[in-house]
Design a protein around this motif. Structure first.
Motif, PDB file in Angstrom:
ATOM      1  N   SER A   1       0.847  -1.184   0.000  1.00 16.81           N
ATOM      2  CA  SER A   1       0.000   0.000   0.000  1.00 16.81           C
ATOM      3  C   SER A   1       0.888   1.241   0.000  1.00 16.81           C
ATOM      4  O   SER A   1       2.097   1.168   0.266  1.00 16.81           O
ATOM      5  N   LYS A   2       0.301   2.381  -0.292  1.00 18.83           N
ATOM      6  CA  LYS A   2       1.050   3.637  -0.275  1.00 18.83           C
ATOM      7  C   LYS A   2       1.649   3.877   1.112  1.00 18.83           C
ATOM      8  O   LYS A   2       2.801   4.275   1.238  1.00 18.83           O
ATOM      9  N   HIS A   3       0.868   3.589   2.144  1.00 13.36           N
ATOM     10  CA  HIS A   3       1.352   3.741   3.529  1.00 13.36           C
ATOM     11  C   HIS A   3       2.560   2.836   3.790  1.00 13.36           C
ATOM     12  O   HIS A   3       3.570   3.283   4.342  1.00 13.36           O
ATOM     13  N   ALA A   4       2.455   1.571   3.392  1.00 14.29           N
ATOM     14  CA  ALA A   4       3.545   0.619   3.630  1.00 14.29           C
ATOM     15  C   ALA A   4       4.791   1.018   2.854  1.00 14.29           C
ATOM     16  O   ALA A   4       5.909   0.937   3.375  1.00 14.29           O
ATOM     17  N   ALA A   5       4.624   1.453   1.605  1.00 10.12           N
ATOM     18  CA  ALA A   5       5.778   1.895   0.809  1.00 10.12           C
ATOM     19  C   ALA A   5       6.451   3.083   1.474  1.00 10.12           C
ATOM     20  O   ALA A   5       7.691   3.175   1.514  1.00 10.12           O
ATOM     21  N   GLY A   6       5.656   3.997   2.030  1.00  9.40           N
ATOM     22  CA  GLY A   6       6.217   5.140   2.750  1.00  9.40           C
ATOM     23  C   GLY A   6       6.974   4.712   3.991  1.00  9.40           C
ATOM     24  O   GLY A   6       8.047   5.242   4.297  1.00  9.40           O
ATOM     25  N   ARG A   7       6.427   3.739   4.713  1.00  7.55           N
ATOM     26  CA  ARG A   7       7.107   3.220   5.919  1.00  7.55           C
ATOM     27  C   ARG A   7       8.451   2.578   5.550  1.00  7.55           C
ATOM     28  O   ARG A   7       9.436   2.751   6.252  1.00  7.55           O
ATOM     29  N   LEU A   8       8.465   1.814   4.468  1.00  6.65           N
ATOM     30  CA  LEU A   8       9.728   1.197   4.023  1.00  6.65           C
ATOM     31  C   LEU A   8      10.761   2.272   3.706  1.00  6.65           C
ATOM     32  O   LEU A   8      11.925   2.162   4.104  1.00  6.65           O
ATOM     33  N   ALA A   9      10.341   3.310   3.011  1.00  6.80           N
ATOM     34  CA  ALA A   9      11.262   4.392   2.649  1.00  6.80           C
ATOM     35  C   ALA A   9      11.719   5.151   3.888  1.00  6.80           C
ATOM     36  O   ALA A   9      12.926   5.407   4.059  1.00  6.80           O
ATOM     37  N   ASP A  10      10.782   5.519   4.778  1.00 10.22           N
ATOM     38  CA  ASP A  10      11.117   6.269   5.998  1.00 10.22           C
ATOM     39  C   ASP A  10      12.086   5.501   6.880  1.00 10.22           C
ATOM     40  O   ASP A  10      12.989   6.092   7.486  1.00 10.22           O
ATOM     41  N   ARG A  11      11.909   4.206   6.944  1.00 13.97           N
ATOM     42  CA  ARG A  11      12.727   3.372   7.841  1.00 13.97           C
ATOM     43  C   ARG A  11      13.929   2.766   7.131  1.00 13.97           C
ATOM     44  O   ARG A  11      14.627   1.945   7.695  1.00 13.97           O
ATOM     45  N   LYS A  12      14.131   3.180   5.892  1.00 16.31           N
ATOM     46  CA  LYS A  12      15.262   2.712   5.078  1.00 16.31           C
ATOM     47  C   LYS A  12      15.341   1.182   5.041  1.00 16.31           C
ATOM     48  O   LYS A  12      16.393   0.591   5.192  1.00 16.31           O
ATOM     49  N   ILE A  13      14.196   0.564   4.807  1.00 12.90           N
ATOM     50  CA  ILE A  13      14.125  -0.890   4.711  1.00 12.90           C
ATOM     51  C   ILE A  13      14.137  -1.265   3.238  1.00 12.90           C
ATOM     52  O   ILE A  13      13.303  -0.815   2.465  1.00 12.90           O
ATOM     53  N   GLU A  14      15.121  -2.074   2.857  1.00 16.62           N
ATOM     54  CA  GLU A  14      15.195  -2.600   1.500  1.00 16.62           C
ATOM     55  C   GLU A  14      15.114  -4.116   1.580  1.00 16.62           C
ATOM     56  O   GLU A  14      15.907  -4.750   2.267  1.00 16.62           O
ATOM     57  N   LEU A  15      14.159  -4.677   0.878  1.00 15.23           N
ATOM     58  CA  LEU A  15      13.965  -6.124   0.899  1.00 15.23           C
ATOM     59  C   LEU A  15      14.780  -6.808  -0.180  1.00 15.23           C
ATOM     60  O   LEU A  15      14.816  -6.338  -1.321  1.00 15.23           O
ATOM     61  N   THR A  16      15.416  -7.902   0.184  1.00 15.75           N
ATOM     62  CA  THR A  16      16.110  -8.720  -0.811  1.00 15.75           C
ATOM     63  C   THR A  16      15.075  -9.560  -1.543  1.00 15.75           C
ATOM     64  O   THR A  16      13.931  -9.699  -1.088  1.00 15.75           O
ATOM     65  N   SER A  17      15.471 -10.150  -2.650  1.00 14.55           N
ATOM     66  CA  SER A  17      14.536 -11.018  -3.381  1.00 14.55           C
ATOM     67  C   SER A  17      14.150 -12.222  -2.524  1.00 14.55           C
ATOM     68  O   SER A  17      13.004 -12.677  -2.562  1.00 14.55           O
ATOM     69  N   GLY A  18      15.075 -12.715  -1.725  1.00 18.98           N
ATOM     70  CA  GLY A  18      14.781 -13.834  -0.832  1.00 18.98           C
ATOM     71  C   GLY A  18      13.755 -13.454   0.225  1.00 18.98           C
ATOM     72  O   GLY A  18      12.855 -14.239   0.544  1.00 18.98           O
ATOM     73  N   GLN A  19      13.875 -12.256   0.771  1.00 16.57           N
ATOM     74  CA  GLN A  19      12.900 -11.799   1.754  1.00 16.57           C
ATOM     75  C   GLN A  19      11.522 -11.609   1.120  1.00 16.57           C
ATOM     76  O   GLN A  19      10.508 -11.932   1.731  1.00 16.57           O
ATOM     77  N   MET A  20      11.492 -11.087  -0.108  1.00 10.85           N
ATOM     78  CA  MET A  20      10.214 -10.927  -0.806  1.00 10.85           C
ATOM     79  C   MET A  20       9.548 -12.282  -1.036  1.00 10.85           C
ATOM     80  O   MET A  20       8.342 -12.424  -0.860  1.00 10.85           O
ATOM     81  N   GLU A  21      10.343 -13.276  -1.427  1.00 12.08           N
ATOM     82  CA  GLU A  21       9.797 -14.622  -1.646  1.00 12.08           C
ATOM     83  C   GLU A  21       9.220 -15.177  -0.348  1.00 12.08           C
ATOM     84  O   GLU A  21       8.151 -15.782  -0.345  1.00 12.08           O
ATOM     85  N   ARG A  22       9.926 -14.973   0.754  1.00 17.30           N
ATOM     86  CA  ARG A  22       9.456 -15.483   2.038  1.00 17.30           C
ATOM     87  C   ARG A  22       8.216 -14.722   2.521  1.00 17.30           C
ATOM     88  O   ARG A  22       7.329 -15.303   3.136  1.00 17.30           O
ATOM     89  N   LEU A  23       8.161 -13.425   2.239  1.00 12.82           N
ATOM     90  CA  LEU A  23       6.962 -12.643   2.565  1.00 12.82           C
ATOM     91  C   LEU A  23       5.773 -13.186   1.787  1.00 12.82           C
ATOM     92  O   LEU A  23       4.684 -13.388   2.340  1.00 12.82           O
ATOM     93  N   GLN A  24       5.968 -13.455   0.501  1.00 15.99           N
ATOM     94  CA  GLN A  24       4.911 -14.034  -0.340  1.00 15.99           C
ATOM     95  C   GLN A  24       4.500 -15.406   0.199  1.00 15.99           C
ATOM     96  O   GLN A  24       3.309 -15.718   0.273  1.00 15.99           O
ATOM     97  N   GLU A  25       5.480 -16.208   0.583  1.00 18.24           N
ATOM     98  CA  GLU A  25       5.196 -17.532   1.142  1.00 18.24           C
ATOM     99  C   GLU A  25       4.403 -17.413   2.434  1.00 18.24           C
ATOM    100  O   GLU A  25       3.445 -18.161   2.664  1.00 18.24           O
ATOM    101  N   GLY A  26       4.766 -16.460   3.274  1.00 12.81           N
ATOM    102  CA  GLY A  26       4.033 -16.239   4.526  1.00 12.81           C
ATOM    103  C   GLY A  26       2.600 -15.822   4.282  1.00 12.81           C
ATOM    104  O   GLY A  26       1.677 -16.295   4.956  1.00 12.81           O
ATOM    105  N   ALA A  27       2.389 -14.946   3.304  1.00 15.76           N
ATOM    106  CA  ALA A  27       1.032 -14.512   2.963  1.00 15.76           C
ATOM    107  C   ALA A  27       0.220 -15.688   2.432  1.00 15.76           C
ATOM    108  O   ALA A  27      -0.964 -15.838   2.765  1.00 15.76           O
TER     109      ALA A  27
END
Length: 132
Positions: free
Chosen positions: A54-80
């Motif tokens: 969401s726009k809010h979540a994208a803003g939180r990632l940017a504000d908190r300087k969080i960058e997800l690796t492809s492995g983390q994205m895959e695991r996030l998708q798996e968790g969902a």
């Protein structure tokens, strides 16, 4: 197709008509070994595609300087996907030291943070959690 005396089709006749034939009338391969619920859920996961932010979540990632690796994205998708299979609607998904609140029906991350940034480690408005 033979109609029974009472004017209704038998279950076997309905199965032949609706489950074993596609719209063009050709035979389809039946899926064996999976329940209807498993087939339904796998079609939802395919239809949902990747987790969106969401726009809010994208803003939180940017504000908190969080960058997800492809492995983390895959695991996030798996968790969902796991949360969806369990019938969870609003899930906390923890990947490494990152916490995500995911709206499962919309397949959308609604907020994201480092675990240590969570005030008192309390997460509200969720009905399940997945730790990957």
């Amino acid at each position: 197709m033979k109609v029974q005396n009472n004017g209704f089709l038998s279950i076997e006749q309905l199965q032949d008509q609706y489950l074993k034939q596609n719209k063009s009338g050709t035979s389809m391969k039946a899926t064996e070994g999976q329940s209807f619920q498993e087939i339904l859920e796998s079609s939802r996961v395919r239809a949902g595609g990747e987790v969106k932010f969401s726009k809010h979540a994208a803003g939180r990632l940017a504000d908190r300087k969080i960058e997800l690796t492809s492995g983390q994205m895959e695991r996030l998708q798996e968790g969902a996907a796991k949360a969806q299979r369990k019938g969870i609607k609003e899930s906390l998904v923890i990947v490494d030291q990152l916490a995500f609140i995911v709206n499962i029906p919309n397949n959308t991350v609604v907020t994201a943070m480092h675990q240590q940034d969570a005030a008192e480690n309390i997460f509200t408005n969720i009905d399940g959690a997945v730790i990957i």
